[in-house]
Write a protein that holds these residues in place. Structure first.
Motif, PDB file in Angstrom:
ATOM      1  N   ILE A 132     -20.944  -3.083  -7.746  1.00 41.49           N
ATOM      2  CA  ILE A 132     -21.452  -1.780  -8.185  1.00 41.49           C
ATOM      3  C   ILE A 132     -20.477  -1.108  -9.127  1.00 41.49           C
ATOM      4  N   CYS A 133     -19.202  -1.537  -9.066  1.00 40.51           N
ATOM      5  CA  CYS A 133     -18.174  -0.875  -9.860  1.00 40.51           C
ATOM      6  C   CYS A 133     -17.087  -1.873 -10.258  1.00 40.51           C
ATOM      7  N   THR A 134     -16.668  -1.782 -11.521  1.00 41.66           N
ATOM      8  CA  THR A 134     -15.505  -2.520 -11.992  1.00 41.66           C
ATOM      9  C   THR A 134     -14.506  -1.518 -12.554  1.00 41.66           C
ATOM     10  N   ILE A 135     -13.271  -1.598 -12.094  1.00 35.70           N
ATOM     11  CA  ILE A 135     -12.219  -0.688 -12.539  1.00 35.70           C
ATOM     12  C   ILE A 135     -11.237  -1.463 -13.414  1.00 35.70           C
ATOM     13  N   MET A 136     -10.958  -0.938 -14.599  1.00 35.25           N
ATOM     14  CA  MET A 136      -9.943  -1.565 -15.434  1.00 35.25           C
ATOM     15  C   MET A 136      -8.563  -1.131 -14.941  1.00 35.25           C
ATOM     16  N   THR A 137      -7.669  -2.087 -14.753  1.00 34.55           N
ATOM     17  CA  THR A 137      -6.336  -1.806 -14.232  1.00 34.55           C
ATOM     18  C   THR A 137      -5.287  -2.408 -15.158  1.00 34.55           C
ATOM     19  N   VAL A 138      -4.045  -1.988 -14.955  1.00 32.50           N
ATOM     20  CA  VAL A 138      -2.937  -2.515 -15.752  1.00 32.50           C
ATOM     21  C   VAL A 138      -1.674  -2.489 -14.901  1.00 32.50           C
ATOM     22  N   ARG A 139      -0.750  -3.366 -15.197  1.00 34.45           N
ATOM     23  CA  ARG A 139       0.538  -3.392 -14.504  1.00 34.45           C
ATOM     24  C   ARG A 139       1.515  -2.442 -15.197  1.00 34.45           C
ATOM     25  N   VAL A 140       2.212  -1.620 -14.409  1.00 28.62           N
ATOM     26  CA  VAL A 140       3.246  -0.725 -14.938  1.00 28.62           C
ATOM     27  C   VAL A 140       4.534  -0.964 -14.158  1.00 28.62           C
ATOM     28  N   SER A 141       5.585  -0.283 -14.552  1.00 27.78           N
ATOM     29  CA  SER A 141       6.848  -0.433 -13.843  1.00 27.78           C
ATOM     30  C   SER A 141       6.758   0.202 -12.461  1.00 27.78           C
ATOM     31  N   LYS A 142       7.611  -0.228 -11.566  1.00 21.10           N
ATOM     32  CA  LYS A 142       7.641   0.314 -10.211  1.00 21.10           C
ATOM     33  C   LYS A 142       7.928   1.812 -10.233  1.00 21.10           C
ATOM     34  N   GLU A 143       8.805   2.234 -11.132  1.00 20.78           N
ATOM     35  CA  GLU A 143       9.173   3.646 -11.219  1.00 20.78           C
ATOM     36  C   GLU A 143       8.009   4.524 -11.671  1.00 20.78           C
ATOM     37  N   ASP A 144       7.195   4.009 -12.583  1.00 24.79           N
ATOM     38  CA  ASP A 144       6.076   4.796 -13.122  1.00 24.79           C
ATOM     39  C   ASP A 144       4.828   4.754 -12.261  1.00 24.79           C
ATOM     40  N   SER A 145       4.742   3.812 -11.350  1.00 19.76           N
ATOM     41  CA  SER A 145       3.488   3.569 -10.630  1.00 19.76           C
ATOM     42  C   SER A 145       3.002   4.778  -9.834  1.00 19.76           C
ATOM     43  N   THR A 146       3.921   5.574  -9.280  1.00 20.90           N
ATOM     44  CA  THR A 146       3.512   6.704  -8.438  1.00 20.90           C
ATOM     45  C   THR A 146       2.928   7.866  -9.242  1.00 20.90           C
ATOM     46  N   ARG A 147       2.939   7.756 -10.557  1.00 20.07           N
ATOM     47  CA  ARG A 147       2.318   8.785 -11.404  1.00 20.07           C
ATOM     48  C   ARG A 147       0.803   8.591 -11.496  1.00 20.07           C
ATOM     49  N   TYR A 148       0.320   7.436 -11.037  1.00 16.43           N
ATOM     50  CA  TYR A 148      -1.078   7.072 -11.244  1.00 16.43           C
ATOM     51  C   TYR A 148      -1.755   6.694  -9.922  1.00 16.43           C
ATOM     52  N   GLY A 149      -3.031   6.386 -10.004  1.00 13.16           N
ATOM     53  CA  GLY A 149      -3.751   5.855  -8.855  1.00 13.16           C
ATOM     54  C   GLY A 149      -3.383   4.397  -8.659  1.00 13.16           C
ATOM     55  N   CYS A 150      -2.786   4.070  -7.528  1.00 15.58           N
ATOM     56  CA  CYS A 150      -2.318   2.704  -7.257  1.00 15.58           C
ATOM     57  C   CYS A 150      -3.385   1.920  -6.497  1.00 15.58           C
ATOM     58  N   LEU A 151      -3.538   0.651  -6.850  1.00 10.87           N
ATOM     59  CA  LEU A 151      -4.588  -0.180  -6.286  1.00 10.87           C
ATOM     60  C   LEU A 151      -4.012  -1.484  -5.752  1.00 10.87           C
ATOM     61  N   ILE A 152      -4.599  -1.962  -4.662  1.00  8.23           N
ATOM     62  CA  ILE A 152      -4.254  -3.275  -4.120  1.00  8.23           C
ATOM     63  C   ILE A 152      -5.536  -4.100  -4.102  1.00  8.23           C
ATOM     64  N   LYS A 153      -5.439  -5.334  -4.605  1.00  7.82           N
ATOM     65  CA  LYS A 153      -6.636  -6.166  -4.684  1.00  7.82           C
ATOM     66  C   LYS A 153      -6.434  -7.494  -3.958  1.00  7.82           C
ATOM     67  N   ASP A 154      -7.555  -8.113  -3.638  1.00  8.17           N
ATOM     68  CA  ASP A 154      -7.542  -9.475  -3.122  1.00  8.17           C
ATOM     69  C   ASP A 154      -7.284 -10.404  -4.311  1.00  8.17           C
ATOM     70  N   CYS A 155      -6.197 -11.135  -4.268  1.00  9.47           N
ATOM     71  CA  CYS A 155      -5.786 -11.954  -5.409  1.00  9.47           C
ATOM     72  C   CYS A 155      -6.764 -13.077  -5.721  1.00  9.47           C
ATOM     73  N   GLU A 156      -7.563 -13.468  -4.756  1.00  7.54           N
ATOM     74  CA  GLU A 156      -8.518 -14.553  -4.977  1.00  7.54           C
ATOM     75  C   GLU A 156      -9.849 -14.047  -5.533  1.00  7.54           C
ATOM     76  N   THR A 157     -10.310 -12.910  -5.031  1.00  9.38           N
ATOM     77  CA  THR A 157     -11.636 -12.423  -5.424  1.00  9.38           C
ATOM     78  C   THR A 157     -11.598 -11.220  -6.365  1.00  9.38           C
ATOM     79  N   ASP A 158     -10.429 -10.576  -6.523  1.00 10.94           N
ATOM     80  CA  ASP A 158     -10.262  -9.346  -7.316  1.00 10.94           C
ATOM     81  C   ASP A 158     -10.952  -8.140  -6.685  1.00 10.94           C
TER      82      ASP A 158
END
Length: 394
Positions: A132-158
């Motif tokens: 129903i939904c696809t979210i575009m994501t990007v990798r950032v530095s560890k220091e910058d990550s807390t400025r944004y919405g952080c996501l955890i995905k299933d590495c096999e299925t996304d």
């Protein structure tokens, strides 16, 4: 068919790069409005029906922009004006039937980002996953990550496993880019989230009437709905997929972000000049973009990461680095400008030095000769007659 929706937000003190005369999404970066870069990427979708701009700015703010880009791309561009600040999903919930009319999928994009959006690849991924939904994501530095919405995905299925909006501590360096594809089933998800928010607010006010004094007004506004905090939490996780973007991406929240976005876009268009859609500018080497009507003295040195707007006059011996000069700016002989945004019709005198971490000079500012400004924000229609280090001038 696809309909593209650009979420504009509204007037905000947070957008320090905006001016009193224009909406922040229309601020020119690399010679084109911030949302103009997004439209340029999105219009390449072969099955795109039209564009919708949504926000609580006055609709007159975007009238010229709509006419300009409708003529350029041959796509209808509508503006839906929200009656008040409704959050990132409030306007969507209020206009669901209209937005999904005659289309199968909705591409929703936040206006305060810049990236090399590959809309067709994102759409193909969305259709292949059938969520129903696809979210575009990007990798950032560890220091910058807390400025944004952080996501955890299933590495096999996304598939989305966990979402945390601006967490206090590190969770993941995979962050939400503010770009989504939704299918028709999303209508049920967002209406369920809206109903739950209304029920929760009504119950809380009934049993704890004092909460209105200690909570933010948006938390108690039934019309205010957050795509990130309210809707995604209601979505079935196995039907939400994360597409990982491999190109560049930048969130634009501050003056410093504007200059960083400008640098990324100049590099991108320097490598791909055929993608740049403003024929009034010339792309020079070392990340320099100059309007054809600007007058540059041969001894002036520009770059890297410099934009010179229409009608600008750059004098003898001037040095400009990592800066944006909007239309009508005049820089007198032997002045130095670095890490700065200089707005419309501002005049800098002889032998001035504008430098520091970041500087912002609003429209119609006059800086007298031989002055030094460092880390200064100067509001519109101001005359600067003495040197200043830090602070806000008005």
């Amino acid at each position: 068919m696809i309909r593209a929706v650009i979420l504009l937000g509204g007037p905000s003190r947070k957008a320090s790069y905006g001016t009193y005369e224009q909406a922040s999404p229309l601020f020119p970066v690399s010679g084109i409005e911030i949302i103009g870069h997004l439209l340029s990427a999105i219009q390449k979708l072969p099955n795109l029906k039209d564009f919708v701009l949504m926000g609580y700015y006055d609709k007159k703010c975007f009238q010229h922009f709509q006419e300009k880009y409708q003529k350029l791309y041959g796509k209808n561009i509508r503006y839906i004006q929200e009656i008040c600040e409704m959050g990132t999903a409030g306007g969507l919930a209020q206009n669901l039937d209209e937005l999904f009319d005659e289309v199968d999928d909705l591409l929703v994009v936040h206006s305060d980002i810049c990236c090399d959006l590959q809309a067709q690849k994102l759409y193909e991924y969305h259709k292949n996953k059938s969520g129903i939904c696809t979210i575009m994501t990007v990798r950032v530095s560890k220091e910058d990550s807390t400025r944004y919405g952080c996501l955890i995905k299933d590495c096999e299925t996304d598939q989305l496993i966990h979402h945390a909006e601006k967490p206090e501590q590190f969770i993941s360096n995979l962050v939400n880019c503010g770009v989504y594809f939704f299918n028709q089933s999303f209508k049920t998800t967002i209406m369920n989230a809206k109903a739950k928010k209304e029920s929760s607010v009504s119950e809380e006010l009934q049993h704890q009437p004092y909460v209105k004094y200690i909570k933010r007004s948006s938390d108690l506004d039934k019309a205010y709905l957050s795509l990130e905090n309210d809707v995604l939490k209601q979505a079935e996780r196995e039907k939400v997929f994360l597409y990982e973007h491999k190109g560049f991406w930048k969130s634009i929240k501050s003056t410093n972000d504007v200059l960083n976005a400008n640098r990324l876009l100049l590099q991108y268009y320097g490598q791909n000049p055929f993608l740049f859609n403003n024929q009034d500018y010339e792309i020079k080497g070392d990340g320099v973009l100059i309007h054809k009507s600007a007058k540059i003295h041969p001894s002036a040195s520009l770059g890297s990461n410099v934009v010179i707007g229409a009608g600008c006059e750059i004098g003898e011996g001037v040095r400009i680095k990592n800066s944006i000069l909007l239309d009508g700016v005049e820089v007198k002989n032997f002045s130095f400008i670095q890490n700065s945004i200089i707005c419309y019709n501002t005049i800098l005198g002889y032998w001035c030095r504008i430098e520091g971490d970041i500087q912002f000079l609003g429209p119609c500012v006059i800086v007298d000769n031989e002055l030094f400004l460092r880390n200064v924000v100067c509001l519109q229609n101001c005359r600067v007659s003495e040197s200043q280090e830090g602070g806000c001038l008005m």
